[in-house]
Write a protein that holds these residues in place. Sequence first.
Motif, PDB file in Angstrom:
ATOM      1  N   ASP A  16       0.842  -1.200   0.000  1.00 14.10           N
ATOM      2  CA  ASP A  16       0.000   0.000   0.000  1.00 14.10           C
ATOM      3  C   ASP A  16       0.875   1.247   0.000  1.00 14.10           C
ATOM      4  OD1 ASP A  16      -2.300   1.591   0.114  1.00 14.10           O
ATOM      5  OD2 ASP A  16      -2.263   1.638   2.308  1.00 14.10           O
ATOM      6  N   ASP A  31       0.907   6.920   3.562  1.00 12.59           N
ATOM      7  CA  ASP A  31       0.517   5.785   4.410  1.00 12.59           C
ATOM      8  C   ASP A  31       1.040   5.927   5.842  1.00 12.59           C
ATOM      9  OD1 ASP A  31      -1.127   3.530   4.383  1.00 12.59           O
ATOM     10  OD2 ASP A  31       0.556   2.143   4.160  1.00 12.59           O
ATOM     11  N   HIS A  54      -4.458   6.962   5.433  1.00  5.94           N
ATOM     12  CA  HIS A  54      -5.786   6.443   5.791  1.00  5.94           C
ATOM     13  C   HIS A  54      -5.844   5.878   7.213  1.00  5.94           C
ATOM     14  CE1 HIS A  54      -5.164   1.928   5.172  1.00  5.94           C
ATOM     15  NE2 HIS A  54      -3.980   2.470   5.013  1.00  5.94           N
ATOM     16  N   HIS A  55      -4.837   6.180   8.025  1.00  6.73           N
ATOM     17  CA  HIS A  55      -4.899   5.714   9.418  1.00  6.73           C
ATOM     18  C   HIS A  55      -5.636   6.737  10.277  1.00  6.73           C
ATOM     19  CE1 HIS A  55      -1.413   3.488   7.755  1.00  6.73           C
ATOM     20  NE2 HIS A  55      -1.972   2.503   8.443  1.00  6.73           N
ATOM     21  N   THR A 114      -4.351   3.625   1.385  1.00  3.01           N
ATOM     22  CA  THR A 114      -3.883   4.887   0.792  1.00  3.01           C
ATOM     23  C   THR A 114      -3.884   4.752  -0.735  1.00  3.01           C
ATOM     24  OG1 THR A 114      -2.505   5.278   2.732  1.00  3.01           O
ATOM     25  CG2 THR A 114      -2.014   6.592   0.809  1.00  3.01           C
ATOM     26  N   ASP A 135      -3.928  -4.313   1.627  1.00  6.92           N
ATOM     27  CA  ASP A 135      -4.313  -3.589   2.842  1.00  6.92           C
ATOM     28  C   ASP A 135      -5.720  -3.939   3.314  1.00  6.92           C
ATOM     29  OD1 ASP A 135      -2.050  -2.137   3.538  1.00  6.92           O
ATOM     30  OD2 ASP A 135      -3.255  -0.369   3.993  1.00  6.92           O
TER      31      ASP A 135
HETATM   32 MN   LIG Z   1      -2.090   1.363   4.344  1.00  4.22          MN
END
Ligand SMILES: [Mn+2]
Length: 496
Positions: free
Chosen positions: A179, A243, A265-266, A289, A319
């Motif tokens: 990712d 990421d 995207h966390h 991501t 992911d």
């Molecule tokens: Mn990721």
Amino acid sequence: MAESDGVLPTNNQTHKKIKYIILGSGSIGYNVLEELKENDENVLVIDINEKRIEDLRDHRHQAMIGDMTDPTLITKIPEPEVAFVLSADKDANLAAVQILKKAYPQTHVIARALDPFSADQLVDHGADVVLYPQQVVAKSAVNHMNNLVASRNAQKLFSLLSSWTGTLGIITHKNPDPDAISSAMALAAIATSASGGKLATRILYEGNIGHQENRAFVNLLEIKMERLTPEIFSTCNYLALVDCVAPGMNNDLPPDAPINIIIDHHSAEGITRVKKPEFLDSRPNVGATASIMTQYLQELYLPIDKKVATALFYGIRADTKEFQRNISPQDLYNAAYLLPLTDRSLLEVIMAPSLSQETLDVLGNGIVNRDVRHGYLFSNVGYVRNRDAIPQAADMLLNLEGVTTAMVYGITDTNITLSARNKDIRLHVGDVMKEAFADIPGASAGGHATMAALSIPLNAFSLVKDKEELLSMVIDPVLSNFMRLVGISEVEGDEN
Ligand SMILES: [Mn+2]
């Protein structure tokens, strides 16, 4: 419409089959008719208004005058596959749904509600789908808004990159996965196209590209990645993080490192970014991501290189655990968009990578050094560079005949690592491991009934020089404990 007037060759009925009926041909009914006609489907419209029916017939549509609340009318027409009940009269719609469901229980009924209450009534009376147009429009408005925001982000990123010259360092997280790597590739592609080549890009990482599947990914896609060094760091005019939620989080950058771009995207909950990046896109509701990057490429109408598409597709897939975890409709849409652009044969090879020489060696050592006692297999694989090989060896050794529990252990530069795999339902290997290793300082053990892992950092034992000696010094008492707990003796062994 000559062809739809004929009877299909395989159809021996004298009347051609009506696939859809539309009851009520106001503006919604008419629009549904237009949509269906695009697929050249066989549609019959029924309305009480003579003038409307005449107009439809003038335009060569099949239409008949009739009152949709009249039970004898419905039973006169052949059973349709789908009925749309779309008049502006809520009582008439409700009556028609009841009549239809009674006469043709197999027909799918899609009905229009005039208010939230009639929506509930229509459902109660058997409508399969209820549309409340005001709500449909509201949902679509919000959807458009979300898309606009996303496309504005893409535009903003593009114009920022187009104003830069020099070198952009794109930093993935530590021990980068597909990712992170594919997102970096996509960002590099956007930067090159936005700047017309005036902005050079370097994809940078710390840690290791551990798993052989990830190494196969990097090798097969010929991705140029460089280890982040202070020298390289000083050549970068701009820095992007992909990421990763912030500098210092899953990367070794100082928290106040001057990062220009963060795409991630966390969850950013509780995260304070010391310096706010010029561009920040943080979407915890997205599965990867790579999915965000794919959306940018679409929004910007940029051609997607085959390797980048293959990488992004694989990144989303990895992911989301093969599209099963944290997946949103947007992720699926993006993956579907990429699929025809990917290199299928390359994808297949990446998904089934051949074993690296070292992994093969570790598997070999695992077999040679095995010690099987009453179904328990213990194997010391010694020094390994790549710790991912140890769980793979445990997986494989569990397949040996007569083995119900496999424990493989080895030593890396920084840790002693043990992996356990178990198919004996009477044993919870995670719990037993925890108990057996409870006394070791710094050890972290954990797991489930069928798999468990243990890691012991070596810093507590820095005085011992010989790694093999250190390994047995630490692990032997632990294994004795384990054997005592599961009730096997250390002295006897099975034949193997
Ligand atoms: Mn990721």
